[in-house]
Design a protein around this motif. Structure first.
Motif, mmCIF file in Angstrom:
data_model
loop_
_atom_site.group_PDB
_atom_site.id
_atom_site.type_symbol
_atom_site.label_atom_id
_atom_site.label_comp_id
_atom_site.label_asym_id
_atom_site.label_seq_id
_atom_site.Cartn_x
_atom_site.Cartn_y
_atom_site.Cartn_z
ATOM 1 N N VAL A 1 0.865 -1.177 0.000
ATOM 2 C CA VAL A 1 0.000 0.000 0.000
ATOM 3 C C VAL A 1 0.903 1.228 0.000
ATOM 4 C CG1 VAL A 1 -1.853 1.262 1.146
ATOM 5 C CG2 VAL A 1 -1.771 -1.244 1.309
ATOM 6 N N THR A 2 0.895 1.972 -1.101
ATOM 7 C CA THR A 2 1.690 3.196 -1.151
ATOM 8 C C THR A 2 0.921 4.331 -0.491
ATOM 9 O OG1 THR A 2 0.879 3.909 -3.323
ATOM 10 C CG2 THR A 2 2.803 2.445 -3.295
ATOM 11 N N GLY A 3 1.654 5.266 0.064
ATOM 12 C CA GLY A 3 1.007 6.362 0.772
ATOM 13 C C GLY A 3 0.294 5.875 2.013
ATOM 14 N N ALA A 4 0.852 4.846 2.658
ATOM 15 C CA ALA A 4 0.172 4.178 3.766
ATOM 16 C C ALA A 4 0.552 4.696 5.140
ATOM 17 C CB ALA A 4 0.435 2.673 3.698
ATOM 18 N N ALA A 5 1.317 5.771 5.206
ATOM 19 C CA ALA A 5 1.741 6.284 6.506
ATOM 20 C C ALA A 5 0.613 6.958 7.276
ATOM 21 C CB ALA A 5 2.905 7.257 6.331
ATOM 22 N N GLN A 6 -0.419 7.382 6.561
ATOM 23 C CA GLN A 6 -1.504 8.105 7.227
ATOM 24 C C GLN A 6 -2.747 8.106 6.349
ATOM 25 O OE1 GLN A 6 -0.106 12.098 7.762
ATOM 26 N NE2 GLN A 6 0.463 12.332 5.625
ATOM 27 N N GLY A 7 -3.817 8.607 6.887
ATOM 28 C CA GLY A 7 -5.042 8.812 6.123
ATOM 29 C C GLY A 7 -5.621 7.561 5.499
ATOM 30 N N ILE A 8 -6.112 7.719 4.285
ATOM 31 C CA ILE A 8 -6.766 6.619 3.582
ATOM 32 C C ILE A 8 -5.809 5.460 3.370
ATOM 33 C CG2 ILE A 8 -7.837 5.934 1.396
ATOM 34 C CD1 ILE A 8 -8.969 8.814 1.259
ATOM 35 N N GLY A 9 -4.554 5.752 3.050
ATOM 36 C CA GLY A 9 -3.567 4.687 2.846
ATOM 37 C C GLY A 9 -3.389 3.834 4.089
ATOM 38 N N ALA A 10 -3.298 4.472 5.250
ATOM 39 C CA ALA A 10 -3.193 3.723 6.506
ATOM 40 C C ALA A 10 -4.453 2.890 6.723
ATOM 41 C CB ALA A 10 -2.961 4.672 7.676
ATOM 42 N N GLY A 11 -5.599 3.449 6.363
ATOM 43 C CA GLY A 11 -6.858 2.705 6.477
ATOM 44 C C GLY A 11 -6.873 1.469 5.602
ATOM 45 N N ASP B 1 5.865 4.365 2.057
ATOM 46 C CA ASP B 1 5.652 5.805 2.114
ATOM 47 C C ASP B 1 6.998 6.517 2.189
ATOM 48 O OD1 ASP B 1 2.831 7.416 3.087
ATOM 49 O OD2 ASP B 1 4.705 8.534 3.225
ATOM 50 N N LEU B 2 7.007 7.796 1.891
ATOM 51 C CA LEU B 2 8.201 8.616 2.089
ATOM 52 C C LEU B 2 8.419 8.948 3.559
ATOM 53 C CD1 LEU B 2 8.037 11.268 -0.784
ATOM 54 C CD2 LEU B 2 9.890 9.656 -0.351
ATOM 55 N N ALA C 1 9.001 8.068 6.914
ATOM 56 C CA ALA C 1 9.435 6.893 7.666
ATOM 57 C C ALA C 1 8.846 6.855 9.074
ATOM 58 C CB ALA C 1 10.957 6.838 7.727
ATOM 59 N N GLU C 2 8.794 7.992 9.743
ATOM 60 C CA GLU C 2 8.299 8.014 11.120
ATOM 61 C C GLU C 2 6.839 7.550 11.189
ATOM 62 O OE1 GLU C 2 7.516 11.228 14.706
ATOM 63 O OE2 GLU C 2 9.048 11.674 13.206
ATOM 64 N N ARG C 3 6.000 8.127 10.378
ATOM 65 C CA ARG C 3 4.579 7.739 10.392
ATOM 66 C C ARG C 3 4.368 6.347 9.798
ATOM 67 N NH1 ARG C 3 1.211 13.190 8.770
ATOM 68 N NH2 ARG C 3 1.501 14.259 10.756
ATOM 69 N N GLY C 4 5.142 6.015 8.767
ATOM 70 C CA GLY C 4 5.017 4.688 8.161
ATOM 71 C C GLY C 4 5.370 3.577 9.128
ATOM 72 N N GLU C 5 6.473 3.766 9.858
ATOM 73 C CA GLU C 5 6.857 2.769 10.857
ATOM 74 C C GLU C 5 5.812 2.670 11.956
ATOM 75 O OE1 GLU C 5 10.808 3.965 11.965
ATOM 76 O OE2 GLU C 5 11.674 3.202 10.101
ATOM 77 N N ARG D 1 10.450 2.520 3.014
ATOM 78 C CA ARG D 1 10.421 3.869 2.456
ATOM 79 C C ARG D 1 10.470 3.776 0.940
ATOM 80 N NH1 ARG D 1 13.116 8.180 0.623
ATOM 81 N NH2 ARG D 1 12.568 10.213 1.489
ATOM 82 N N VAL D 2 9.596 4.548 0.278
ATOM 83 C CA VAL D 2 9.555 4.550 -1.179
ATOM 84 C C VAL D 2 9.199 5.938 -1.694
ATOM 85 C CG1 VAL D 2 7.114 3.882 -1.382
ATOM 86 C CG2 VAL D 2 8.719 3.324 -3.217
ATOM 87 N N ASP D 3 9.796 6.280 -2.815
ATOM 88 C CA ASP D 3 9.416 7.465 -3.580
ATOM 89 C C ASP D 3 8.825 6.915 -4.871
ATOM 90 O OD1 ASP D 3 9.186 9.644 -5.262
ATOM 91 O OD2 ASP D 3 11.176 10.439 -4.822
ATOM 92 N N VAL D 4 7.504 6.899 -4.972
ATOM 93 C CA VAL D 4 6.855 6.260 -6.124
ATOM 94 C C VAL D 4 7.147 6.968 -7.437
ATOM 95 C CG1 VAL D 4 5.022 5.213 -4.746
ATOM 96 C CG2 VAL D 4 4.655 7.468 -5.791
ATOM 97 N N SER D 5 7.677 8.181 -7.373
ATOM 98 C CA SER D 5 8.012 8.897 -8.606
ATOM 99 C C SER D 5 9.382 8.499 -9.144
ATOM 100 C CB SER D 5 7.970 10.405 -8.383
ATOM 101 O OG SER D 5 9.050 10.833 -7.576
ATOM 102 N N ASP D 6 10.103 7.674 -8.402
ATOM 103 C CA ASP D 6 11.448 7.254 -8.772
ATOM 104 C C ASP D 6 11.440 5.758 -9.092
ATOM 105 O OD1 ASP D 6 14.166 5.987 -7.600
ATOM 106 O OD2 ASP D 6 14.580 7.956 -8.471
#
Length: 116
Positions: free
Chosen positions: A11-21, A37-38, A40-44, A61-66
């Motif tokens: 799940v990308t963008g999973a550190a918070q919000g809808i992604g975490a859900g 997610d980019l 790291a603190e919230r993702g972990e 940690r991921v940068d989906v644009s790279d």
């Protein structure tokens, strides 16, 4: 229910919000979840919360644009869980989006925005 038992989801963008859900819901259904997610603190923290609730999750940690970062995420997931069965492309940069029209932002920002 355990509709995703034995399956692995990124799940990308999973550190918070809808992604975490999404990540929490998949884990509650038995999935092995890679919280990607980019931030790291919230993702972990999200991954630890899933594990504390009895699920299986790891952070990467991921940068989906790279492209190299996305490939590293895939390689990590396969090394960790042996497969990738599901991908939730949730990453976005709306929180950092400049408030003016995209036509008036600099080219590097526009390319980054579109690649995410």
């Amino acid at each position: 229910m355990a509709r995703f038992t034995g399956r692995t989801a990124i799940v990308t963008g999973a550190a918070q919000g809808i992604g975490a859900g999404y990540a929490k819901a998949l884990a509650s259904e038995g999935a092995n979840v890679v919280v990607a997610d980019l931030n790291a603190e919230r993702g972990e923290a999200t991954a630890k919360e899933i594990v504390a609730d009895g699920g299986t999750a790891v952070f990467h940690r991921v940068d989906v644009s790279d492209a190299e970062s996305a490939t590293a995420l895939a390689d990590f997931t396969i090394a960790e869980f042996g497969a990738i069965n599901h991908l939730v492309n949730n990453a976005a940069i709306y929180g950092d989006m400049k408030l003016n029209l995209l036509l008036s932002v600099d080219w590097d920002y526009y390319k980054k925005f579109m690649s995410v």
